[in-house]
Design a protein around this motif. Structure first.
Motif, mmCIF file in Angstrom:
data_model
loop_
_atom_site.group_PDB
_atom_site.id
_atom_site.type_symbol
_atom_site.label_atom_id
_atom_site.label_comp_id
_atom_site.label_asym_id
_atom_site.label_seq_id
_atom_site.Cartn_x
_atom_site.Cartn_y
_atom_site.Cartn_z
ATOM 1 N N GLY A 149 0.802 -1.216 0.000
ATOM 2 C CA GLY A 149 0.000 0.000 0.000
ATOM 3 C C GLY A 149 0.835 1.267 0.000
ATOM 4 O O GLY A 149 2.064 1.229 0.009
ATOM 5 N N PRO A 150 0.158 2.413 -0.001
ATOM 6 C CA PRO A 150 0.863 3.693 -0.031
ATOM 7 C C PRO A 150 1.554 4.011 1.294
ATOM 8 O O PRO A 150 1.066 3.665 2.373
ATOM 9 N N THR A 151 2.714 4.671 1.171
ATOM 10 C CA THR A 151 3.460 5.130 2.334
ATOM 11 C C THR A 151 3.719 6.621 2.191
ATOM 12 O O THR A 151 3.925 7.132 1.087
ATOM 13 N N VAL A 152 3.711 7.302 3.313
ATOM 14 C CA VAL A 152 3.954 8.738 3.321
ATOM 15 C C VAL A 152 4.734 9.071 4.591
ATOM 16 O O VAL A 152 4.590 8.392 5.607
ATOM 17 N N ALA A 153 5.551 10.108 4.505
ATOM 18 C CA ALA A 153 6.258 10.607 5.682
ATOM 19 C C ALA A 153 6.079 12.115 5.741
ATOM 20 O O ALA A 153 6.023 12.786 4.698
ATOM 21 N N LEU A 154 5.980 12.643 6.948
ATOM 22 C CA LEU A 154 5.888 14.077 7.167
ATOM 23 C C LEU A 154 7.254 14.533 7.653
ATOM 24 O O LEU A 154 7.707 14.105 8.725
ATOM 25 N N ALA A 155 7.924 15.371 6.871
ATOM 26 C CA ALA A 155 9.299 15.766 7.170
ATOM 27 C C ALA A 155 9.385 17.255 7.497
ATOM 28 O O ALA A 155 9.058 18.102 6.663
ATOM 29 N N LEU A 156 9.842 17.545 8.692
ATOM 30 C CA LEU A 156 10.121 18.923 9.073
ATOM 31 C C LEU A 156 11.322 19.417 8.277
ATOM 32 O O LEU A 156 12.123 18.617 7.769
ATOM 33 N N SER A 157 11.483 20.735 8.179
ATOM 34 C CA SER A 157 12.568 21.299 7.376
ATOM 35 C C SER A 157 13.935 20.779 7.812
ATOM 36 O O SER A 157 14.804 20.545 6.972
ATOM 37 N N CYS A 158 14.129 20.546 9.095
ATOM 38 C CA CYS A 158 15.422 20.044 9.569
ATOM 39 C C CYS A 158 15.618 18.562 9.264
ATOM 40 O O CYS A 158 16.696 18.021 9.490
ATOM 41 N N GLN A 159 14.602 17.906 8.731
ATOM 42 C CA GLN A 159 14.702 16.494 8.379
ATOM 43 C C GLN A 159 14.946 16.266 6.894
ATOM 44 O O GLN A 159 15.255 15.153 6.488
ATOM 45 N N ILE A 160 14.801 17.302 6.084
ATOM 46 C CA ILE A 160 15.021 17.169 4.644
ATOM 47 C C ILE A 160 16.507 17.371 4.351
ATOM 48 O O ILE A 160 17.093 18.395 4.719
ATOM 49 N N VAL A 161 17.095 16.372 3.703
ATOM 50 C CA VAL A 161 18.509 16.417 3.349
ATOM 51 C C VAL A 161 18.662 16.069 1.872
ATOM 52 O O VAL A 161 17.748 15.512 1.253
ATOM 53 N N LEU A 162 19.807 16.404 1.301
ATOM 54 C CA LEU A 162 20.040 16.142 -0.120
ATOM 55 C C LEU A 162 20.247 14.671 -0.421
ATOM 56 O O LEU A 162 19.808 14.165 -1.443
ATOM 57 N N ASP A 163 20.928 13.959 0.472
ATOM 58 C CA ASP A 163 21.186 12.544 0.248
ATOM 59 C C ASP A 163 21.391 11.854 1.588
ATOM 60 O O ASP A 163 21.673 12.503 2.595
ATOM 61 N N LEU A 164 21.247 10.552 1.577
ATOM 62 C CA LEU A 164 21.420 9.730 2.779
ATOM 63 C C LEU A 164 22.161 8.452 2.409
ATOM 64 O O LEU A 164 21.986 7.935 1.301
ATOM 65 N N PRO A 165 22.939 7.907 3.338
ATOM 66 C CA PRO A 165 23.533 6.596 3.081
ATOM 67 C C PRO A 165 22.427 5.548 3.029
ATOM 68 O O PRO A 165 21.489 5.597 3.826
ATOM 69 N N GLN A 166 22.500 4.643 2.081
ATOM 70 C CA GLN A 166 21.474 3.619 1.916
ATOM 71 C C GLN A 166 22.111 2.245 1.843
ATOM 72 O O GLN A 166 23.184 2.089 1.261
#
Length: 182
Positions: A149-166
């Protein structure tokens, strides 16, 4: 910033979230909650998975209340035998601290994952393209690998980053809600 390993990222993000307080944060949380409530996947969902937020996370109680007011069933994660399951909560549910210090219902019924219409996924950091940095136990990644099913996340401005290790087992989130005005 991607050169940090996940453990360092988690420590940094927890501190960023804990230090992000005040009126601007409350306003940003309200914008993100409103964005979610306007989504078709929210409006059509009968059973929504949310979390019982920790004090430094985006407050999910208004979403839980909105879901109940709209006649939706609300399910929250619970750890049973090292596995995350979802259990239904109601306004009458009583809670206790679970193994990770997160509130869990004292006595609740497990629901099958295929009956969940929308999963609002927590995390410490997100990219706009759906990468997610979780809390490190891998519970959501193991759950999401089999969730269609669908997934969503609510991200505050301090949680948005350009990239993350995966890593190969990390699962992307379909929709990341964030406030473009921040």
């Amino acid at each position: 910033m991607v050169q940090l390993d996940k453990k360092d990222w988690r420590l940094k993000q927890k501190e960023r979230l804990k230090s992000y307080q005040g009126t601007h944060r409350r306003q940003e949380e309200a914008v993100l909650r409103q964005q979610l409530l306007q989504m078709v996947s929210w409006k059509t969902a009968q059973r929504v998975a949310l979390t019982l937020s920790l004090p430094f996370e985006l407050d999910t109680q208004p979403l839980i209340n909105a879901a109940w007011q709209a006649g939706k069933q609300v399910v929250v994660p619970q750890i049973k035998h090292q596995t995350m399951v979802f259990v239904e909560i109601t306004p009458q549910t009583s809670y206790q601290a679970g193994p990770m210090g997160i509130l869990e219902p004292c006595d609740a019924t497990i629901v099958q994952s295929e009956t969940i219409d929308l999963v609002v996924t927590p995390g410490l950091a997100f990219t706009k393209t759906g990468k997610r940095l979780g809390f490190g136990a891998g519970y959501y990644d193991r759950f999401l690998v089999n969730y269609a099913g669908p997934t969503v996340a609510l991200a505050l401005s301090c949680q948005i980053v350009l990239d993350l290790p995966q890593d190969k087992y990390d699962q992307r989130i379909m929709t990341i809600l964030f406030d473009d005005h921040c």
